[in-house]
Design a protein around this motif. Structure first.
Motif, PDB file in Angstrom:
ATOM      1  N   ASN B 228       0.787  -1.236   0.000  1.00  0.00           N
ATOM      2  CA  ASN B 228       0.000   0.000   0.000  1.00  0.00           C
ATOM      3  C   ASN B 228       0.822   1.290   0.000  1.00  0.00           C
ATOM      4  O   ASN B 228       0.320   2.327  -0.430  1.00  0.00           O
ATOM      5  N   THR B 229       2.031   1.261   0.535  1.00  0.00           N
ATOM      6  CA  THR B 229       2.771   2.521   0.686  1.00  0.00           C
ATOM      7  C   THR B 229       3.383   3.014  -0.634  1.00  0.00           C
ATOM      8  O   THR B 229       3.136   4.151  -1.031  1.00  0.00           O
ATOM      9  N   PRO B 230       4.155   2.199  -1.341  1.00  0.00           N
ATOM     10  CA  PRO B 230       4.692   2.686  -2.627  1.00  0.00           C
ATOM     11  C   PRO B 230       3.615   2.703  -3.718  1.00  0.00           C
ATOM     12  O   PRO B 230       2.516   2.171  -3.516  1.00  0.00           O
ATOM     13  N   GLU B 231       3.971   3.263  -4.860  1.00  0.00           N
ATOM     14  CA  GLU B 231       2.968   3.352  -5.934  1.00  0.00           C
ATOM     15  C   GLU B 231       3.009   2.176  -6.906  1.00  0.00           C
ATOM     16  O   GLU B 231       2.282   2.154  -7.897  1.00  0.00           O
ATOM     17  N   LEU B 232       3.891   1.236  -6.627  1.00  0.00           N
ATOM     18  CA  LEU B 232       3.955   0.023  -7.448  1.00  0.00           C
ATOM     19  C   LEU B 232       3.900  -1.200  -6.533  1.00  0.00           C
ATOM     20  O   LEU B 232       4.725  -1.327  -5.624  1.00  0.00           O
ATOM     21  N   HIS B 233       2.911  -2.067  -6.761  1.00  0.00           N
ATOM     22  CA  HIS B 233       2.791  -3.323  -6.003  1.00  0.00           C
ATOM     23  C   HIS B 233       2.951  -4.479  -6.985  1.00  0.00           C
ATOM     24  O   HIS B 233       2.188  -4.606  -7.930  1.00  0.00           O
ATOM     25  N   ILE B 234       3.982  -5.292  -6.732  1.00  0.00           N
ATOM     26  CA  ILE B 234       4.185  -6.493  -7.545  1.00  0.00           C
ATOM     27  C   ILE B 234       3.897  -7.698  -6.663  1.00  0.00           C
ATOM     28  O   ILE B 234       4.417  -7.790  -5.552  1.00  0.00           O
ATOM     29  N   CYS B 235       3.087  -8.598  -7.162  1.00  0.00           N
ATOM     30  CA  CYS B 235       2.788  -9.822  -6.411  1.00  0.00           C
ATOM     31  C   CYS B 235       3.229 -11.026  -7.235  1.00  0.00           C
ATOM     32  O   CYS B 235       2.826 -11.176  -8.376  1.00  0.00           O
ATOM     33  N   SER B 236       4.067 -11.876  -6.641  1.00  0.00           N
ATOM     34  CA  SER B 236       4.488 -13.111  -7.312  1.00  0.00           C
ATOM     35  C   SER B 236       3.763 -14.282  -6.686  1.00  0.00           C
ATOM     36  O   SER B 236       3.735 -14.396  -5.461  1.00  0.00           O
TER      37      SER B 236
END
Lengths: 207, 464
Positions: B228-236
């Motif tokens: 939630n904090t940064p503007e890019l969320h990557i989920c593997s």
């Protein structure tokens, strides 16, 4: 989709199809209501206490006095509820990391879960998702009539099909990673206090 | 070609240090007891296990349909879905996304898949600073070790070990072993990384096809902060993590934490369906050998695993040798049956790190026949000539005894009393590869057959 990505996608799906098992049926999933506790509010209180959360059942007529008395050192009180101003609103944060300035954050949850002591929060209640994680202390209002029996009931809440982000929050942040000893907090909120209070529209209805 | 991992030899160092060995054994057994207590409080526990197993078998038998359904739903929600055939493709996708974002720092929550893909060294070689934000995983990162347990990565370390490590890395008090103090040191040092990071990464416990959601369970809140904090969320996430519906998710959430730690639920059980306004969310669906495993008639069941670690906590070999001795991403009973699918020769010895007592199977929330698969892998290793002569001979003797009831009777009635009086060296010799360094349990006062004859003499006669 790039050609490489499309190639990988198709190769994976081809391999899955080639190796897939013979079709197995999907079972019917009961909600197990025959085993549910008779008093959901008591069950909720007991469940959240096991996860180090605190429940306030007494009437809190003046939220501001309650917050000042409970968190005497708090300077920045972020309110995500319309009936209380606090010192700041979530909409004030341009960047979501700015929520780290919050001492206490106050929210309203649309649902509690008796089985686990969880409260539901989504981007609809949080406005800025990080307020629930970067604030040091959290206070969550919950209408006791909105406590459901178990997790089966909980996942029927429309938030899980509509909201981009939803969390079942159960107690403050914790960790048992050092020596297997559970401590609070870990990375997120230090405390979680739930005030059982009817929703404002419910109060109006009964008034 | 890699030489086989010798788990028994690796465990020698851990066993030589009795403080760590006894502590880990006690700690994990206490977790197993908490799991039992939590299960007893749920009248429908066994029904939930059966449902979980059936849902997983249904999902795996419709995997291609559910994956494409997930892709369509997630895409409609604004998520960008990627597909990676192997670890290298996965790592390259992550790096490209970070480069595109101009991110040189990454905060990430615990993900065994990223360990499997060796993502961290891949990114660090390319100038990305990675901060593991799970407390246990961060401890292991600072100590330059892989996780020793899939739920508590640093569970094998004492508070003293952590106090010393943090004093070296963070300058904290080396003599303060108070756990709240040490967790505070971590919090103080990690929080600035959350606030500065341009990108965050999580794994996922479940993918929900119906809603295109990923579901992440943590106690620390670090996954929610990373996402939630940064503007890019990557989920593997591995492709086998898919389940059909939110309704089916409830079954797994009721089983997961209870099986892992004995808690009813984790502090944060979060559902991410799409990005927030102005931010981006990417999901990388990773195969890395999973689709091939699906085709293995004897071993595809291991794909049902929900990574609760109950099988590790109950395993006498794991508890007394520590997770690092397995030399593998996944360790303990579930590791033994998963790792050979990645590299058969390297992990050819792991199936022998088991007593085949079956308690792993009994506690598994999705009813994987773990101990039977371990035995199955032993047979595969023998067929493929992958095992040491000593173990091969032990297996030949076991096969011979187990296939002849008379021999089995003689073996069980004569060996048990002998174990009470035989000197240590006679039991723990080189022909009992696993017994080295380990004490076998006290033998039963009689065999089952003796007990049966004494208690059911008449029926015994009839049945004979």
């Amino acid at each position: 989709m790039s050609p490489t990505l499309a190639l990988s996608r198709n190769k994976i799906l081809d391999s899955v199809r080639a190796n897939q098992r013979a079709a197995q049926p999907m079972p019917t999933i009961p909600h197990f209501h025959t085993n549910q506790p008779s008093d959901l509010v008591t069950a909720f209180r007991e469940s959240i206490a096991r996860m180090a959360g605190v429940v306030v059942t007494e009437d809190v007529p003046d939220l501001d006095s309650f917050l000042r008395a409970t968190f005497p050192g708090a300077k920045v009180i972020c309110s995500a509820i319309p009936e209380y101003a606090g010192t700041i609103k979530p909409a004030s944060f341009n960047h979501w990391a700015e929520a780290s300035a919050i001492d206490v954050c106050i929210l309203r949850s649309p649902m509690g879960v008796a089985e686990t002591g969880s409260v539901l929060l989504s981007d609809l209640e949080l406005h800025v998702n990080t307020v629930a994680f970067l604030a040091h202390d959290l206070v969550v209002l919950l209408d006791p009539k909105q406590i459901v029996a178990n997790i089966h009931d909980a996942y029927e809440h429309p938030h899980f099909k509509l909201r981009p982000y939803s969390v079942l929050m159960t107690g403050p942040s914790g960790s048992g990673d050092i020596g297997g000893i559970v401590v609070h907090p870990a990375q997120a909120a230090k405390t979680l206090t739930v005030i059982l209070a009817p929703a404002p529209d419910a109060r109006q209805r009964t008034a | 070609m890699s030489s086989p991992i010798d788990q028994a030899k690796n465990a020698e160092k851990f066993l030589a240090d009795t403080v760590h060995e006894q502590r880990l054994d006690k700690l994990l057994w206490a977790m197993r007891m908490r799991r039992d207590a939590a299960a007893r409080l749920v009248p429908e526990w066994e029904e939930l296990r059966t449902l979980a197993s059936e849902i997983k078998e249904h999902a795996l038998s419709h995997l291609s349909d559910y994956l494409t359904q997930f892709e369509a739903k997630a895409t409609a929600n604004g998520v960008i879905v990627h597909w990676a055939r192997d670890a290298h493709e996965h790592n390259q996708i992550v790096y490209d996304l970070l480069a595109e974002q101009g991110a040189d720092t990454l905060v990430k929550s615990k993900s065994m898949l990223t360990e499997e893909c060796e993502l961290r060294p891949f990114l660090e070689r390319r100038g990305i600073r990675v901060t593991e934000t799970d407390l246990g995983e961060r401890i292991q990162q600072l100590d330059d070790q892989p996780p020793g347990h899939i739920v508590g990565p640093a569970i094998h370390k004492t508070t003293k070990d952590v106090a010393l490590l943090f004093s070296q890395k963070y300058g904290s008090d080396p003599n303060n072993e108070d756990v709240a103090y040490l967790a505070g040191v971590m919090r103080e040092n990690t929080r600035p990384d959350f606030l500065k990071a341009r990108a965050g990464m999580t794994g996922a416990n479940f993918l929900v096809a119906e809603t295109g959601a990923i579901v992440v369970a943590t106690n620390e809140g670090n996954a929610d902060l990373s996402a939630n904090t940064p503007e890019l969320h990557i989920c593997s996430v591995g492709i086998e993590k898919i389940i059909p519906t939110m309704e089916s998710l409830a079954v797994f959430i009721r089983l997961l934490a209870r099986s892992a730690t004995g808690d009813t639920i984790t502090q944060y059980t979060s559902t991410f369906r799409g990005p927030r306004k102005g931010a981006a969310m990417h999901v990388i669906l990773v195969d890395n050998g999973r689709s091939a495993r699906l085709g293995m008639n004897r071993f595809w069941h291991s794909l049902k695993c929900i990574r609760c670690a109950a099988c590790m906590n109950t395993c006498p070999v794991y508890r007394r040798s520590g997770g690092l001795s397995y030399g593998s991403t996944y360790m303990g009973p579930i590791g033994i049956i998963m790792m050979p699918t990645f590299e058969i020769r390297k992990y050819s010895e792991l199936p022998f790190s088991s007593t085949l007592n079956g308690s792993c199977t009994n506690v598994c929330p999705v009813k994987i026949d773990i101990h039977e698969q371990i035995y199955g892998w032993r047979e595969v290793m023998e067929e493929n000539d992958q095992i040491q002569v000593v173990k091969k001979e032990a297996m030949r003797v076991a096969d011979e005894v187990l296939s002849h009831p008379t021999l089995y009777h003689i073996a069980t009635t004569t060996l048990s009393p002998a174990l009470e009086v035989l000197p240590h060296f006679a039991v723990y010799n080189r022909l009992n590869a696993w017994g080295k360094h380990r004490d076998v349990p006290e033998p039963a006062r009689g065999t089952f057959h003796e007990w049966y004859r004494n208690h059911r003499p008449n029926r015994n006669e009839v049945e004979r």
